[in-house]
Design an enzyme around this catalytic site. Structure first.
Site: not given
Ligand code: NDP
Ligand code: 2IT
Length: 448
Positions: A168-169, A129, A114, A117, A212, A380
């Site tokens: 969130g994440d 984080k 992060q 990034k 994202t 954000s």
């Molecule tokens: P969500 O909780 O909205 O969605 C996560 C998705 O990934 C779900 O479909 C989930 O399936 C799947 N998943 C999670 N863990 C696993 C696993 N161990 N194996 C297989 N599938 C898995 O999270 P986000 O969409 O927010 O985040 C997804 C990725 O993007 C993460 O790596 C996060 O760090 C990254 N990210 C998120 C940002 C954001 O703004 N939200 C910004 C930048 C990066 P299931 O429902 O079955 O768990």
């Molecule tokens: O991995 C990421 O960049 C995030 N989950 C978003 C972090 C944020 O502060 O919006």
């Protein structure tokens, strides 16, 4: 690419010794070190000042007990984390993850990534984080609320609009941010922009939910353009069906691509007609169901159990949007074999080191997470700006700024990859560009 620089190799040994049992953190540091080799050679001043020694040690790590009562009246205990990695260029900033796999290694790798990034976004944000090993799956709204309130009861001592701003994440979306914000406001008796990803009625930014995934597509479009291609007409495989995956799919389709897969931790769907994103939104955002249920609405689609099958589907472009290390060497070989020429990371560190080697060996275009998924945290940052101004921008205003930021991130990756003799290696370009700003700020601020 191999790590040969003695100074970095010695430092890596210290990282391994000082952080035992933290493979994800070690993996993230190793990747950055590989990219920093030419920088070390050019900038002995940064070595002299111990900038890298300081960068790999979080400024502060908080681990705490989170007790809560489930719907049966039974006491439960989870573990909470906040790792404040680096504040050289701004207040700590980064998401919270609620998932049973969360441990100190996962939170530290995410906080470390992060830092770079956030530097790439051009906005003033440090790196952090946090999260918990709490599993939101199958919990009632009331259980989620009680957990969030307990989590914030401790976390609120360590965060603030000018100090540390979580978001969130995985497992933390608008619902959780709402409960967390309510408890912060109640205990601290202040209404400030202490969290991002808030609801629109209490300080959230338009386009933050989309940011994202949209940002990932804007970055991809820019990278393709620089290489004589575009998203239009391409077949895209997406993993995940959460926040990032959904809006990556929506924007990719709007830009003329055909998205054929989405997944969750149980399995993946393949829809040769192109994914119907409204169905996925309804299933995942409203009903919180499994991706398998997609077939109830689109019976000609296919469902396959397991997480890795999604990378055996024929595609031009892959968007891993689920979790770390979801593409291993074997998966990458399958992608290459089936003609995939481009991998853009929506998730954080979704490719293992072996997978990345396969991308380079096959001359695939590779966009590393800290560059290609930075649109979320960038927006954000725009939410923080709007909160500070006590003002809101329209969706279009935020979207235009997001797009400009993603273009500037691509340009920085491109410029630094060329400047350091690795044209087209956007991983090295992202790591060096992200590092330089933080390093210069640390140098200017003295040995702290
Ligand atoms: P969500 O909780 O909205 O969605 C996560 C998705 O990934 C779900 O479909 C989930 O399936 C799947 N998943 C999670 N863990 C696993 C696993 N161990 N194996 C297989 N599938 C898995 O999270 P986000 O969409 O927010 O985040 C997804 C990725 O993007 C993460 O790596 C996060 O760090 C990254 N990210 C998120 C940002 C954001 O703004 N939200 C910004 C930048 C990066 P299931 O429902 O079955 O768990
Ligand atoms: O991995 C990421 O960049 C995030 N989950 C978003 C972090 C944020 O502060 O919006």
């Amino acid at each position: 690419m191999k790590l040969t620089n003695k100074y970095l190799l010695d430092l890596l040994k210290i990282v391994e010794k000082r952080n035992p049992g933290e493979p994800e953190f070690f993996q993230a540091v190793t990747e950055v070190f590989m990219s920093l080799q030419p920088v070390i050679e050019k900038r002995p001043d940064l070595v002299e000042l111990g900038v890298i020694e300081r960068l790999i040690e979080p400024e502060r790590q908080i681990i705490f007990r989170v007790p809560w009562i489930d719907d049966n009246g039974k006491p439960q205990v989870n573990r909470g984390y906040r790792v404040q990695f680096n504040s050289a260029i701004g207040p700590y900033k980064g998401g919270l993850r609620f998932h049973p796999s969360v441990n100190v290694s996962i939170i530290k790798f995410l906080g470390f990534e992060q830092t770079f990034k956030n530097s790439l976004t051009t906005l003033p944000m440090g790196g952090a984080k946090g999260g918990s090993d709490f599993d939101p799956k199958g919990k009632s709204d009331n259980e989620i609320m009680r957990f969030c309130q307990s989590f914030m009861t401790e976390l609120c001592r360590h965060i603030g609009a000018d100090l540390d701003v979580p978001a969130g994440d995985i497992g933390v979306g608008a619902r959780e941010i709402g409960y967390l914000f309510g408890q912060y406001k109640r205990i601290r008796n202040e209404f400030t922009g202490v969290l991002t990803g808030k609801g629109l009625s209490f300080g959230g930014s338009l386009a933050r939910p989309e940011a994202t995934g949209y940002g990932l597509c804007y970055f991809t479009e820019e990278m393709l353009k620089a290489n004589g291609k575009c998203l239009k007409g391409q077949t895209v495989a997406i993993s995940g069906s959460g926040n990032v995956a959904i809006y990556a799919c929506e924007k990719a389709q709007a830009l003329g691509a055909k998205v054929v897969t989405m997944s969750d931790s149980n399995g993946y769907i393949y829809d040769a007609n192109g994914i119907n994103i409204e169905t996925v939104k309804q299933l995942k955002e409203v009903e919180r169901k499994r991706i398998k249920e997609y077939l109830n609405y689109h019976p000609t689609a296919e469902y396959h159990e397991g997480c890795h099958g999604v990378w055996t589907v024929k595609c031009d472009i892959a968007f891993p949007c689920a979790t770390q290390n979801e593409i291993n060497g074997e998966d990458a070989k399958n992608l290459a074999k089936n003609g995939c020429f481009c991998v853009c990371e929506g998730a954080n560190m979704p490719s293992t080191p072996e997978a990345i080697e396969v991308y380079f060996a096959n001359n695939m275009l590779y966009a590393p997470a800290k560059a290609s998924n930075a649109g979320g945290v960038a927006t954000s940052g725009l939410e923080m700006s709007q909160n500070a101004m006590r003002f809101t921008w329209t969706f279009e205003e935020v979207d235009v700024k997001l797009r400009k930021i993603m273009v500037s991130i691509f340009n920085a990756c491109d410029k630094y990859s060329k400047e350091y003799g690795m044209p087209g290696n956007y991983m090295a370009g992202a790591n060096i560009a992200g590092f330089m700003k933080v390093a210069e700020a640390m140098k200017a601020q003295g040995h702290v």
